[in-house]
Design a protein around this motif. Structure first.
Motif, mmCIF file in Angstrom:
data_model
loop_
_atom_site.group_PDB
_atom_site.id
_atom_site.type_symbol
_atom_site.label_atom_id
_atom_site.label_comp_id
_atom_site.label_asym_id
_atom_site.label_seq_id
_atom_site.Cartn_x
_atom_site.Cartn_y
_atom_site.Cartn_z
ATOM 1 N N PHE A 141 34.558 -22.483 24.930
ATOM 2 C CA PHE A 141 35.022 -21.842 23.699
ATOM 3 C C PHE A 141 36.544 -21.920 23.654
ATOM 4 C CE2 PHE A 141 31.158 -19.580 25.012
ATOM 5 C CZ PHE A 141 30.361 -19.758 23.888
ATOM 6 N N GLU A 149 38.917 -12.944 19.543
ATOM 7 C CA GLU A 149 37.678 -13.611 19.152
ATOM 8 C C GLU A 149 36.529 -13.111 20.023
ATOM 9 O OE1 GLU A 149 37.887 -15.574 16.615
ATOM 10 O OE2 GLU A 149 39.969 -16.251 16.553
ATOM 11 N N LEU A 151 32.462 -13.815 21.025
ATOM 12 C CA LEU A 151 31.362 -14.779 20.973
ATOM 13 C C LEU A 151 30.156 -14.228 21.718
ATOM 14 C CD1 LEU A 151 32.446 -17.312 19.523
ATOM 15 C CD2 LEU A 151 34.211 -16.449 21.103
ATOM 16 N N VAL A 210 24.512 -19.574 20.146
ATOM 17 C CA VAL A 210 25.841 -18.970 20.187
ATOM 18 C C VAL A 210 26.188 -18.454 18.795
ATOM 19 C CG1 VAL A 210 26.658 -20.393 22.090
ATOM 20 C CG2 VAL A 210 27.005 -21.168 19.745
ATOM 21 N N ASN A 212 29.516 -16.347 16.451
ATOM 22 C CA ASN A 212 30.887 -15.850 16.361
ATOM 23 C C ASN A 212 30.855 -14.451 15.742
ATOM 24 O OD1 ASN A 212 33.588 -15.316 15.861
ATOM 25 N ND2 ASN A 212 34.042 -17.362 15.092
ATOM 26 N N SER A 214 33.461 -12.349 15.667
ATOM 27 C CA SER A 214 34.838 -11.900 15.529
ATOM 28 C C SER A 214 35.041 -11.122 14.233
ATOM 29 C CB SER A 214 35.785 -13.101 15.567
ATOM 30 O OG SER A 214 35.558 -13.886 16.722
ATOM 31 N N VAL A 223 33.438 -24.651 19.670
ATOM 32 C CA VAL A 223 32.394 -24.531 20.681
ATOM 33 C C VAL A 223 31.982 -25.927 21.117
ATOM 34 C CG1 VAL A 223 30.090 -23.653 21.206
ATOM 35 C CG2 VAL A 223 31.577 -22.398 19.630
#
Length: 228
Positions: A141, A149, A151, A210, A212, A214, A223
């Protein structure tokens, strides 16, 4: 980017929902594996928020939702296929709380394709899913700016507590969690002050997911799934 919200007081698929005071949602069936619940206080004033969560016949669990936070609070849990009920019971009416669930197979999440060896940029609330090889792999990442951020990774075998999800923060105030002697914040696997992080693993040929998590003002994260 988010263009709308799911309806409150309705059956919920995990898609983004903004709960006003005393509003709630119900996910009729949760995954039989880890799901990451992200929640964020959207109040513009210094109003602390409160969520309550019940699942099956469990007693209500209280989640404090801090005011003026710059990042998602997270709860990672395996509800083992039971229903999940979430309600905003904040004491101040001007305390909307954003809620979203992340994990493979959740109807409200439409992941992009994550291919081995091909970098993929994930914007806030975006997810991606791919298939690992039967060898050691690595998820990398990299943040595109200095903003915090967050994840989430879901996949691999369940641990002794029934968990197979890992939440990681880049550009965090401190380094903690896996590989250190400092405890990570609740719900997190690791945090780092750096703008990049690598997660090696060997799950055989399996699905890896995965997302995000954020904050709305954060930049996209690159990624990359790599075979080692």
């Amino acid at each position: 980017m988010i263009t709308g919200y799911a309806l409150a007081n309705a059956a919920w698929t995990g898609s983004p929902v903004l709960l006003q005071q005393y509003q709630g949602v119900t996910m009729p069936v949760t995954p039989n594996g880890s799901m990451v619940l992200g929640y964020f206080n959207r109040a513009t004033q210094n109003n602390a928020g409160v969520l309550t969560i019940t699942s099956g016949g469990s007693q209500p669990r209280r989640l404090d939702v801090p005011a003026l936070a710059s990042y998602f609070s997270v709860l990672t849990q395996n509800w083992q296929g039971n229903n999940l009920n979430i309600s905003n019971v904040s004491p101040n009416s001007a305390t909307p709380i954003y809620v979203e669930a992340f994990g493979p197979g959740i109807p409200g999440v439409v992941p992009r394709k994550l291919l081995v060896g091909t970098p993929l940029q994930l914007a806030v609330t975006e997810a991606a899913q791919g298939t690992t090889l039967p060898s050691y792999m690595q998820l990398g990442f990299t943040a595109s700016s200095a903003t915090l951020e967050t994840l989430a990774i879901v996949g691999g075998p369940l641990d002794t507590s029934g968990n197979n999800a890992y939440v990681i923060a880049l550009n965090a105030p401190s380094t903690s969690g896996a590989g250190t002697n400092v405890a990570a914040p609740p719900g997190y696997y690791a945090t780092t002050t750096a703008n990049s992080y690598t997660f090696p693993f060997n799950w055989g040929a399996a699905v890896v997911f995965v997302a995000n998590l954020s904050s709305m003002t954060s930049s996209p994260v690159m990624v990359q799934l790599t075979s080692l």
